[in-house]
Design a protein around this motif. Sequence first.
Motif, mmCIF file in Angstrom:
data_model
loop_
_atom_site.group_PDB
_atom_site.id
_atom_site.type_symbol
_atom_site.label_atom_id
_atom_site.label_comp_id
_atom_site.label_asym_id
_atom_site.label_seq_id
_atom_site.Cartn_x
_atom_site.Cartn_y
_atom_site.Cartn_z
ATOM 1 N N TRP A 72 0.807 -1.221 0.000
ATOM 2 C CA TRP A 72 0.000 0.000 0.000
ATOM 3 C C TRP A 72 0.838 1.268 0.000
ATOM 4 O O TRP A 72 0.572 2.203 -0.767
ATOM 5 N N PHE A 73 1.844 1.351 0.864
ATOM 6 C CA PHE A 73 2.599 2.594 0.966
ATOM 7 C C PHE A 73 3.616 2.764 -0.165
ATOM 8 O O PHE A 73 3.654 3.810 -0.812
ATOM 9 N N ARG A 74 4.431 1.765 -0.377
ATOM 10 C CA ARG A 74 5.533 1.935 -1.334
ATOM 11 C C ARG A 74 5.132 1.630 -2.769
ATOM 12 O O ARG A 74 5.378 2.428 -3.667
ATOM 13 N N THR A 75 4.505 0.463 -2.989
ATOM 14 C CA THR A 75 4.163 0.088 -4.354
ATOM 15 C C THR A 75 3.008 0.919 -4.889
ATOM 16 O O THR A 75 3.091 1.482 -5.982
ATOM 17 N N SER A 76 1.940 1.025 -4.121
ATOM 18 C CA SER A 76 0.752 1.732 -4.610
ATOM 19 C C SER A 76 0.874 3.243 -4.466
ATOM 20 O O SER A 76 0.866 3.970 -5.462
ATOM 21 N N ALA A 77 0.954 3.747 -3.243
ATOM 22 C CA ALA A 77 0.935 5.200 -3.027
ATOM 23 C C ALA A 77 2.168 5.895 -3.604
ATOM 24 O O ALA A 77 2.050 6.915 -4.280
ATOM 25 N N ALA A 78 3.354 5.348 -3.336
ATOM 26 C CA ALA A 78 4.588 6.001 -3.789
ATOM 27 C C ALA A 78 5.004 5.574 -5.196
ATOM 28 O O ALA A 78 5.910 6.164 -5.779
ATOM 29 N N ALA A 117 11.016 2.220 5.674
ATOM 30 C CA ALA A 117 10.993 2.546 4.241
ATOM 31 C C ALA A 117 9.625 3.074 3.816
ATOM 32 O O ALA A 117 9.537 4.001 3.002
ATOM 33 N N CYS A 118 8.566 2.514 4.372
ATOM 34 C CA CYS A 118 7.213 2.979 4.042
ATOM 35 C C CYS A 118 6.989 4.393 4.541
ATOM 36 O O CYS A 118 6.452 5.241 3.810
ATOM 37 N N ASP A 119 7.368 4.645 5.785
ATOM 38 C CA ASP A 119 7.207 5.989 6.333
ATOM 39 C C ASP A 119 7.982 7.003 5.491
ATOM 40 O O ASP A 119 7.472 8.092 5.192
ATOM 41 N N ALA A 120 9.189 6.656 5.087
ATOM 42 C CA ALA A 120 10.007 7.560 4.279
ATOM 43 C C ALA A 120 9.408 7.755 2.884
ATOM 44 O O ALA A 120 9.432 8.865 2.347
ATOM 45 N N ALA A 121 8.865 6.693 2.309
ATOM 46 C CA ALA A 121 8.338 6.754 0.941
ATOM 47 C C ALA A 121 7.162 7.711 0.808
ATOM 48 O O ALA A 121 6.958 8.304 -0.257
ATOM 49 N N VAL A 122 6.374 7.855 1.865
ATOM 50 C CA VAL A 122 5.180 8.707 1.773
ATOM 51 C C VAL A 122 5.308 10.014 2.554
ATOM 52 O O VAL A 122 4.365 10.811 2.573
#
Length: 174
Positions: A72-78, A117-122
């Motif tokens: 959700w965070f890295r692949t989809s949102a970012a 990594a997710c927090d950083a990506a978004v």
Amino acid sequence: MTWTAPELQPTRTLVGADERPMLQSWLDFHRQTLLGKCGGLDGEQLATRSVEPSSLSLLGLVRHLTDVERGWFRTSAAGEEIEPVYGTEAEPDADFDDVAALPADEVFAAFHAEVAACDAAVAALSLDHVFHVPWRSDDYTLRWVYLHMIEEYARHNGHADLLRERIDGVTGSF
């Protein structure tokens, strides 16, 4: 080897706070809660299944949420082009299956790395950031992802409560 959970930080009351810090605080609380449910258990206990034929285990939940965060965070949102950590097209349930294949410490290290990594990506994206998810044929916002992830963790933390009680009788908050 027994895994030691981090000290659970109390959720701060963020009444009147901006929406983003509130959402992040609740997500972080649920992330910590899952880790707390796993604290003090060894690899065998963490891989203990709920009941046949279910493949649900605490370690499987950690692996599953690692992949869900990434998806959700890295692949989809970012929009990052990366593969899931555990699941594959051939084995979409690999996050829950064969949990004894990796040492628990490696699973927790992957979880911590993915969360960071997710927090950083978004971090630079607005809650109103819109993106398309082709496998769902819909558009979503980052706000929706935060709400979905809080719900996802809350639901799975309920599973973790039951799993932990089955393993050693421990109940309650961590």
